[in-house]
Design an enzyme around this catalytic site. Structure first.
Site, PDB file in Angstrom:
ATOM      1  N   LYS A   1       0.808  -1.232   0.000  1.00  0.00           N
ATOM      2  CA  LYS A   1       0.000   0.000   0.000  1.00  0.00           C
ATOM      3  C   LYS A   1       0.835   1.274   0.000  1.00  0.00           C
ATOM      4  O   LYS A   1       0.473   2.272   0.616  1.00  0.00           O
ATOM      5  CB  LYS A   1      -0.963   0.019   1.199  1.00  0.00           C
ATOM      6  CG  LYS A   1      -1.853  -1.218   1.297  1.00  0.00           C
ATOM      7  CD  LYS A   1      -2.735  -1.167   2.527  1.00  0.00           C
ATOM      8  CE  LYS A   1      -3.467  -2.481   2.742  1.00  0.00           C
ATOM      9  NZ  LYS A   1      -4.290  -2.514   3.934  1.00  0.00           N
TER      10      LYS A   1
ATOM     11  N   ASP B   1      -7.945  -6.269   9.890  1.00  0.00           N
ATOM     12  CA  ASP B   1      -9.216  -5.537   9.887  1.00  0.00           C
ATOM     13  C   ASP B   1     -10.432  -6.462   9.822  1.00  0.00           C
ATOM     14  O   ASP B   1     -11.471  -6.171  10.441  1.00  0.00           O
ATOM     15  CB  ASP B   1      -9.256  -4.497   8.757  1.00  0.00           C
ATOM     16  CG  ASP B   1      -8.942  -5.076   7.386  1.00  0.00           C
ATOM     17  OD1 ASP B   1      -8.595  -6.276   7.291  1.00  0.00           O
ATOM     18  OD2 ASP B   1      -9.015  -4.322   6.398  1.00  0.00           O
TER      19      ASP B   1
END
Length: 499
Positions: free
Chosen positions: A196, A231
């Site tokens: 990312k 997450d």
């Protein structure tokens, strides 16, 4: 009437009024003919993206088989089936003040929650979002974690109001870390690699919990990490806190993943730990799945040009980051081979990822006769100044084709997880109320995608079993879920339950 700004038809001023109407009419007539000429490409696309029930059954069965292989031995199949080391799920009896840190992109979030046990539940929450400067994202390990710890320390300093730490307790934090880690316990995990856009030196191969604990100590912050989660695991824990029938959590946003509650005795690769009977959360990392997916040349070309060719094929077929790009590639082919947008080829149509999934969603919500919203997106995003209604209809159909395939395959994946759980538990899942918690912008904001997903689940599970399945949106559950897991795995857990 003057020519529209940006129109490709730039006649000499004296002739402009006479010629614009005829030129526009000719262009739109050509566009209608081109739309008809694009039909064979659309027909092929429909055929290649079709998800009939036999194909969905294969995908669901392959997902279940891949799960079993990954639970038996690391590296045995496409699905990593990563143990979360969460053996204590929040029950609602947790009390006290707990923190969460959610690091998964260019921003991180800090959150605190005051828990009041069975009666008070969540008394109050507060959170702050912090943007990470590029130089920190490309700096050293110590620079990154010192930056995070300093902002966390500032947040803790503002503690007040409904938030109070029990006397004699040390603050504890749940750390949501959405990067590839090899987790070794509930409160430790080795970074495999940054993704990312992060290029932080010296972190790979280190325990990220130890890095954060050391940084908090350098800040003089008396706090420790009691739970490291990703997450999806956080989303499941957050949803399960409010509804104990939650057994599966799925994130469908820019990316995608799924996790579920597994019986420890059904995990051969953990039997050496002597865990006995109980439950834990397994992170499937299902984005890597690929068995039996209906792929087109547009998918293969996109994959070949991606930063990770041959990897994350399920994610590239069903998640929000890629749906718009697949549609763009189809439209570029149509524009080249059938003059879909007239004789001028829009250069922006050659730009990868210029068309995003929110654009597809907006176009599919357009119910007007002239598809004006579609026209606006073509003009503003792709640079197509003139298009016929027939051409706009083709674009909506292409979008629907790709979105329908994505939604139905996601539904097959969820059905595969549920069927695996049902078979291994010998009928204890589908015969009772079972909740699938959903999070992510794609699921939340794209009604057609949602409908296609649930439709596929119903086809695979049948009306009798589907009657017991509740698909529930749980917005932003991962942040509070990490704080709840910190509470459930706190060193003060026994004191909480006796309070």
């Amino acid at each position: 009437m003057s020519a529209a700004v940006g129109s490709p038809y730039r006649a000499a001023p004296a002739a402009q009024h006479r010629r614009k109407g005829r030129a526009g009419a000719v262009t739109l007539r050509c566009s209608k003919v081109a739309a008809a000429a694009a039909a064979p490409i659309l027909d092929d696309l429909r055929l290649q993206c079709a998800t009939p029930l036999p194909l969905l059954r294969h995908v669901a069965g392959a997902m279940a088989a891949g799960m079993r292989a990954g639970l038996a031995v690391d590296g045995a199949g496409e699905l990593k089936m990563i143990p979360s080391y969460v053996y204590s799920l929040p029950t609602g009896s947790e009390t006290g003040l707990f923190y969460a840190l959610d690091l998964g992109g260019t921003n991180f979030r800090v959150l605190r929650v005051q828990l009041g046990g069975k009666d008070g539940r969540v008394i109050d929450t507060e959170s702050e979002q912090v943007s990470i400067p590029k130089e920190i994202m490309h700096g050293t390990t110590q620079e990154l974690f010192d930056f995070i710890a300093a902002r966390l320390s500032n947040f803790v300093a503002k503690e007040g109001g409904n938030f109070h730490l029990q006397e004699g307790w040390k603050r504890e934090i749940g750390f949501t870390f959405s990067f590839p880690v090899k987790q070794t316990s509930i409160d430790s995990g080795i970074l495999i690699k940054w993704t990312k856009g992060f290029a932080v030196s010296g972190t790979a191969g280190k325990d990220v919990v130890a890095c954060l604990n050391a940084a908090m100590e350098r800040q003089g912050l008396d706090m420790s990490v009691s739970a490291l989660v990703n997450d999806t695991v956080g989303a499941l824990a957050g949803a399960h806190y409010w509804d104990e029938d939650v057994m599966v959590a799925v994130i469908l946003g820019t990316g995608t993943n799924a996790c579920y509650i597994e019986r420890t005795e059904s995990i051969p690769k953990l039997q050496h730990l002597g865990l006995g009977t109980g439950n834990t959360i397994i992170n499937t990392e299902w984005g890597a799945f690929s068995d039996g997916l209906p792929l087109t040349e547009f998918d293969r070309d996109m994959d070949a040009e991606s930063i990770n060719p041959g990897e994350q094929i399920f994610e590239k077929t069903i998640s929000g980051m890629y749906l718009g790009e697949i549609v763009r590639r189809v439209l570029a082919r149509m524009a080249q081979e059938s003059d879909l947008f007239g004789h001028s080829f829009a250069d922006k149509l050659t730009e990868p990822f210029v068309l995003r999934t929110p654009h597809l969603c907006a176009m599919q919500q357009d119910n007007s006769d002239d598809l004006g919203e579609v026209e606006s997106i073509l003009r503003d995003i792709i640079g197509v100044n003139q298009s016929s209604v027939a051409a706009r209809r083709v674009i909506v159909e292409v979008s629907d084709c790709i979105v329908k395939r994505g939604g139905r395959l996601a539904g097959a994946g969820i059905a595969g997880i549920l069927q695996k759980m049902e078979n291994d538990s010998k009928g204890l899942i589908l015969g009772r109320r079972t909740v699938v918690a959903m999070d992510g912008g794609l699921y939340e904001n794209y009604p057609q995608y949602r409908s296609y997903m649930v439709e596929a689940m119903a086809e695979l599970l049948g009306p009798q079993d589907m009657e017991h399945i509740v698909v529930e949106h749980t917005k932003d559950g991962s942040g509070i879920g990490a704080a709840l897991l910190a509470a459930a795995n706190s060193k003060y857990a026994a004191a909480q339950h006796s309070a």
